[in-house]
Motif scaffolding. Structure first.
Motif, mmCIF file in Angstrom:
data_model
loop_
_atom_site.group_PDB
_atom_site.id
_atom_site.type_symbol
_atom_site.label_atom_id
_atom_site.label_comp_id
_atom_site.label_asym_id
_atom_site.label_seq_id
_atom_site.Cartn_x
_atom_site.Cartn_y
_atom_site.Cartn_z
ATOM 1 N N TYR A 1 0.822 -1.213 0.000
ATOM 2 C CA TYR A 1 0.000 0.000 0.000
ATOM 3 C C TYR A 1 0.861 1.271 0.000
ATOM 4 O O TYR A 1 0.633 2.168 -0.825
ATOM 5 N N PRO A 2 1.839 1.394 0.903
ATOM 6 C CA PRO A 2 2.651 2.625 0.894
ATOM 7 C C PRO A 2 3.444 2.806 -0.400
ATOM 8 O O PRO A 2 3.573 3.931 -0.900
ATOM 9 N N LEU A 3 3.985 1.714 -0.930
ATOM 10 C CA LEU A 3 4.758 1.804 -2.161
ATOM 11 C C LEU A 3 3.884 2.275 -3.317
ATOM 12 O O LEU A 3 4.315 3.097 -4.141
ATOM 13 N N VAL A 4 2.656 1.778 -3.394
ATOM 14 C CA VAL A 4 1.726 2.227 -4.431
ATOM 15 C C VAL A 4 1.478 3.726 -4.290
ATOM 16 O O VAL A 4 1.479 4.466 -5.282
ATOM 17 N N GLY A 5 1.279 4.196 -3.062
ATOM 18 C CA GLY A 5 1.089 5.629 -2.841
ATOM 19 C C GLY A 5 2.284 6.436 -3.304
ATOM 20 O O GLY A 5 2.120 7.491 -3.944
ATOM 21 N N TRP A 6 3.479 5.948 -2.998
ATOM 22 C CA TRP A 6 4.689 6.663 -3.403
ATOM 23 C C TRP A 6 4.811 6.724 -4.931
ATOM 24 O O TRP A 6 5.152 7.768 -5.495
ATOM 25 N N ILE A 7 4.506 5.629 -5.610
ATOM 26 C CA ILE A 7 4.587 5.600 -7.076
ATOM 27 C C ILE A 7 3.586 6.573 -7.694
ATOM 28 O O ILE A 7 3.917 7.309 -8.623
ATOM 29 N N LEU B 1 1.994 11.013 12.068
ATOM 30 C CA LEU B 1 0.969 10.079 11.604
ATOM 31 C C LEU B 1 0.070 9.614 12.733
ATOM 32 O O LEU B 1 -1.078 9.219 12.496
ATOM 33 N N PHE B 2 0.555 9.633 13.961
ATOM 34 C CA PHE B 2 -0.243 9.144 15.077
ATOM 35 C C PHE B 2 -1.499 9.994 15.287
ATOM 36 O O PHE B 2 -2.515 9.493 15.766
ATOM 37 N N LEU B 3 -1.431 11.267 14.949
ATOM 38 C CA LEU B 3 -2.575 12.149 15.159
ATOM 39 C C LEU B 3 -3.797 11.701 14.362
ATOM 40 O O LEU B 3 -4.846 11.401 14.954
ATOM 41 N N PRO B 4 -3.740 11.657 13.016
ATOM 42 C CA PRO B 4 -4.929 11.206 12.280
ATOM 43 C C PRO B 4 -5.261 9.741 12.516
ATOM 44 O O PRO B 4 -6.438 9.363 12.509
ATOM 45 N N PHE C 1 0.422 4.077 4.611
ATOM 46 C CA PHE C 1 0.963 3.285 5.716
ATOM 47 C C PHE C 1 0.062 3.380 6.940
ATOM 48 O O PHE C 1 -0.034 2.424 7.718
ATOM 49 N N ASN C 2 -0.593 4.506 7.122
ATOM 50 C CA ASN C 2 -1.563 4.613 8.201
ATOM 51 C C ASN C 2 -2.676 3.579 8.039
ATOM 52 O O ASN C 2 -3.167 3.017 9.020
ATOM 53 N N ALA C 3 -3.101 3.341 6.799
ATOM 54 C CA ALA C 3 -4.121 2.318 6.544
ATOM 55 C C ALA C 3 -3.590 0.931 6.912
ATOM 56 O O ALA C 3 -4.318 0.100 7.468
ATOM 57 N N VAL C 4 -2.323 0.685 6.605
ATOM 58 C CA VAL C 4 -1.699 -0.591 6.982
ATOM 59 C C VAL C 4 -1.731 -0.754 8.502
ATOM 60 O O VAL C 4 -2.094 -1.815 9.030
ATOM 61 N N ALA C 5 -1.363 0.306 9.223
ATOM 62 C CA ALA C 5 -1.361 0.257 10.689
ATOM 63 C C ALA C 5 -2.765 0.041 11.228
ATOM 64 O O ALA C 5 -2.962 -0.699 12.203
ATOM 65 N N ALA C 6 -3.757 0.685 10.603
ATOM 66 C CA ALA C 6 -5.139 0.526 11.057
ATOM 67 C C ALA C 6 -5.615 -0.915 10.865
ATOM 68 O O ALA C 6 -6.294 -1.476 11.733
#
Length: 251
Positions: free
Chosen positions: A39-45, A202-205, A146-151
């Motif tokens: 997920y994060p890599l896709v966002g970066w691309i 990132l912890f805030l949102p 990455f926030n979605a991954v953590a969630a």
């Protein structure tokens, strides 16, 4: 093993973007955790694609209009998927709690969802236009996903029989760590301050949306993951706009 990484990336790309690639629309058992890794890599691309468009438009298009074009391309490239989640959540918040899950599933957008999503988009657009750090856009998109991954890893899914529950069940600790490693490895290419500063922010949102998800809905859903991604991008763009990270986020 390698084919799981490939199909995982293809599934992540299909889920998070509208840009043609190897379309994988079936959640094959065993590859969902691998998809979350990327997920994060896709966002970066996607962010790098947008930066490329910006560079092509420089000195050819008025800057303010160019920012609007990039913002529109941003929405189109992601299929407005996450904004749809924002609209659905806003709609659901204005009905009794027992009807909220049904509203999330409803493909139609109500008046409250439309109004508040429009306001959200306007604030996000103006923050993006004022931030003037377009080259950090890939980092913003990467961290938000990455926030979605953590969630997915840390918080409950709203339906035990939903697709999100399958994804959560297949996301192993090593895959979460692997995804975090990708994020840190890319972030340090910009500066170590980006890694420390933006990761902490990132912890805030994350905890704000997690609190809302638990209190109002009993857990996360696909729409709430979309809301989390959008809110994270919104927060990071506003931080860049107000310059709280200042020189730490510049090359």
């Amino acid at each position: 093993m390698l084919h799981k990484f490939f199909y995982g990336f293809a599934l992540a790309w299909s889920m998070l973007t509208a840009i043609p690639f190897v379309k994988v629309k079936t959640f094959y058992s065993g590859i969902n955790g691998y998809a979350v890794i990327f997920y994060p890599l896709v966002g970066w691309i996607v962010g790098m694609f947008l930066v490329g468009l910006f560079m092509l438009g420089q000195d050819r298009v008025p800057q303010s209009y160019l920012y609007v074009i990039i913002f529109v391309a941003w929405v189109v490239a992601t299929g407005a998927l996450h904004l749809d989640g924002v609209a659905d959540v806003f709609d659901a918040l204005f009905v009794p709690k027992e009807r909220r899950e049904a509203v999330l599933k409803d493909p139609h957008i109500g008046a409250m969802g439309m109004i508040f999503t429009l306001l959200f988009i306007l604030l996000k657009l103006f923050a993006f236009m004022q931030a003037e750090l377009i080259y950090l856009l890939p980092v913003v998109l990467m961290f938000s996903r990455f926030n979605a991954v953590a969630a997915i890893y840390f918080f409950d899914y709203i339906r035990k029989d939903g697709m999100g529950s399958l994804v959560k069940a297949e996301l192993h600790t090593w895959q979460f760590i692997f995804s975090a490693f990708i994020v840190v490895a890319i972030a340090v290419l910009y500066s170590w301050q980006v890694t420390l500063g933006m990761l902490v922010l990132l912890f805030l949102p994350l905890f704000l949306v997690a609190w809302l998800a638990r209190k109002a809905f009993g857990g996360f859903s696909g729409d709430l993951y979309g809301l989390l991604i959008e809110v994270t991008e919104w927060v990071l763009l506003h931080i860049l706009m107000f310059g709280y990270l200042g020189e730490a986020l510049s090359f």
